[in-house]
Design an enzyme around this catalytic site. Structure first.
Site, mmCIF file in Angstrom:
data_model
loop_
_atom_site.group_PDB
_atom_site.id
_atom_site.type_symbol
_atom_site.label_atom_id
_atom_site.label_comp_id
_atom_site.label_asym_id
_atom_site.label_seq_id
_atom_site.Cartn_x
_atom_site.Cartn_y
_atom_site.Cartn_z
ATOM 1 C CB THR A 70 31.211 103.929 -58.047
ATOM 2 O OG1 THR A 70 31.603 102.562 -57.966
ATOM 3 C CG2 THR A 70 32.339 104.824 -57.589
ATOM 4 C CG ASN A 147 31.249 94.078 -52.090
ATOM 5 O OD1 ASN A 147 31.031 94.579 -50.987
ATOM 6 N ND2 ASN A 147 32.345 94.340 -52.765
ATOM 7 C CD GLN A 175 27.119 92.313 -54.940
ATOM 8 O OE1 GLN A 175 26.516 91.381 -55.479
ATOM 9 N NE2 GLN A 175 28.180 92.879 -55.501
ATOM 10 C CB SER A 193 25.341 98.453 -59.546
ATOM 11 O OG SER A 193 26.183 98.244 -60.642
ATOM 12 C CB ALA A 194 22.395 97.938 -64.531
ATOM 13 C CG HIS A 195 27.974 95.880 -63.517
ATOM 14 N ND1 HIS A 195 29.203 95.286 -63.334
ATOM 15 C CD2 HIS A 195 27.926 96.924 -62.669
ATOM 16 C CE1 HIS A 195 29.866 95.971 -62.409
ATOM 17 N NE2 HIS A 195 29.124 96.965 -61.993
ATOM 18 C CB THR A 231 23.145 113.228 -73.007
ATOM 19 O OG1 THR A 231 23.471 114.546 -73.425
ATOM 20 C CG2 THR A 231 22.172 112.594 -73.992
ATOM 21 C CB CYS A 319 36.702 98.041 -56.261
ATOM 22 S SG CYS A 319 35.060 97.780 -56.828
HETATM 23 N N1 PMP Z 1 28.587 98.612 -53.917
HETATM 24 C C1 PMP Z 1 28.745 97.282 -53.913
HETATM 25 C C2 PMP Z 1 28.291 96.492 -52.707
HETATM 26 C C3 PMP Z 1 29.332 96.637 -54.999
HETATM 27 O O1 PMP Z 1 29.489 95.311 -54.985
HETATM 28 C C4 PMP Z 1 29.751 97.418 -56.105
HETATM 29 C C5 PMP Z 1 30.420 96.775 -57.292
HETATM 30 N N2 PMP Z 1 31.712 96.285 -56.994
HETATM 31 C C6 PMP Z 1 29.549 98.799 -56.075
HETATM 32 C C7 PMP Z 1 28.967 99.360 -54.954
HETATM 33 C C8 PMP Z 1 29.956 99.674 -57.218
HETATM 34 O O2 PMP Z 1 29.071 99.515 -58.300
HETATM 35 P P1 PMP Z 1 29.417 100.033 -59.766
HETATM 36 O O3 PMP Z 1 30.299 98.988 -60.370
HETATM 37 O O4 PMP Z 1 28.089 100.125 -60.463
HETATM 38 O O5 PMP Z 1 30.061 101.356 -59.645
#
Ligand code: PMP
Length: 372
Positions: A70, A147, A175, A193-195, A231, A319
């Protein structure tokens, strides 16, 4: 519990958790310090940056850690437009909400936007992009993989077109990275994005082809080459790099397995009711993200009833799923408000088994009132 919401967030690898725990216990120095504990953190961050750069085939100084995609999307869109001196931006309508909101922010400050819709399967052609380019176009935003639907865009064609026309190209690669084979070294900016790949939430990166094309985003310290103050998240950076390495190691094997699981899941769902449709069916799609239209039930209702059976799925992007609005992605593909509202995303990955998907289809069969 059956977890089918990997596109929203994926389970961390145990090795990632272990690595982060170890770093938090033994390398907690502020990387800006001049003592040995700070040096330990600095080395970990440097190595993590190098690992990600190697996987992406870019240089370490092109990798900037952020708090997630984001932030990376906001940074790329706002700063590239402000720095480039041009007033017009082309944006793909099914982008993630963070790209859309950043573009709207720029629009409110006098920049002009052209929104491009995909075809009915979610694809955008480079001809459509070319037609939208104007002499004052500064930036093109087209994601790598959607996504909500898993539809893959032609990143190489977009990058080549943008280069030929002298336009910056921002690609949300969240993705795609470590999931499929798109050439993420080509765009000028790539958000990660790592998660989404077995790493921690709250960590991401912006990959910048030429750092002189972007301006610092967060002010107040010299971190990240002076571009992003604050940091450093040492454990987060290491967790991201470790997850990416592990995901790359198993990428091809996992892709093949997920393609098989996806194909089985799609035919089992269609066998429940011939009117159930896979959104984006005819486009190239990343394995493991499937979005179905259901004729007789709203997406929200189906997701809530699945939740009662301990199955986690999502009516569109995480989201947006709390605001209840029908998916902007599906509506851009031409689905009616009703059809978009009757769609559900199932996304799966590394820990998903064939049995779990079969059980999910069985539960959906009961919810839809179809006999065995
Ligand atoms: N871009 C895409 C295509 C995503 O799927 C997501 C996660 N929903 C994001 C951006 C945002 O990533 P983050 O959760 O790391 O802010």
């Amino acid at each position: 519990m059956i977890y089918l919401d990997y596109a929203a967030s994926s389970p961390p690898y145990p090795q990632v958790v272990e690595k982060m725990r170890d770093i938090m216990c033994t390398s907690y120095g502020n990387a800006s310090g001049i003592h040995p504990m700070a040096e330990k953190s600095r080395l970990i961050i440097r190595q993590s940056r190098r690992t990600l750069a190697e996987l992406l085939e870019v240089q370490p100084q092109q990798v900037f850690f952020t708090s997630g995609a984001t932030e990376a999307n906001n940074w790329a869109v706002k700063s590239a437009m402000a720095a480039g001196g041009k007033r017009h931006m082309i944006i793909f309508a099914p982008e993630h909400s963070s790209v859309i909101a950043a573009a709207r922010y720029m629009e409110a400050r006098g920049f002009e936007l052209t929104w491009l819709r995909p075809d009915g399967d979610g694809l955008l052609s480079s001809e459509t992009v070319e037609r939208a380019i104007r002499p004052d176009t500064g930036l093109l935003c087209v994601q790598a993989v959607n996504n909500e639907t898993g539809v893959m865009q032609d990143v190489e064609a977009m990058a080549q077109l943008a280069r030929k026309k002298g336009i910056l190209y921002h690609c949300d690669g969240v993705q795609s990275f470590a999931h499929c084979q798109q050439p993420l070294k080509l765009p000028d900016f790539v958000s990660l994005s790592a998660h989404k790949l077995g790493g921690p939430a709250g960590v991401g990166a912006l990959i910048v082809r030429r750092p002189d094309l972007i301006s610092p985003f967060i002010h107040g310290g010299g971190q990240e080459l002076g571009y992003r103050a604050g940091t450093e998240n040492t454990a987060g950076a290491a967790g991201f790099a470790t997850a990416a390495e592990l995901a790359f190691e198993e990428k091809e094997r996992e892709q093949t397995r997920l393609e098989r699981l996806s194909a089985q899941f799609v035919s089992a769902m269609k066998a429940l009711d011939e009117r159930i449709r896979l959104n984006g069916e005819n486009a190239p799609r990343r394995a493991g993200i499937l979005n179905f239209f259901f004729p007789q039930i709203s997406g929200e209702e189906l997701v809530l009833r699945l939740a009662r059976a301990d199955i986690c799925a999502s009516p569109g992007a995480a989201c947006a799923s709390r605001d209840g609005a029908p998916s902007h992605v599906l509506m851009a593909m031409g689905l009616s408000k009703e059809a978009a509202g009757n769609s559900v995303r199932f996304s799966f990955g590394r820990l998903t088994t064939e049995e779990e998907l079969k059980e999910t289809v069985n539960v959906i069969r009961k919810i839809l009132g179809k006999g065995e």
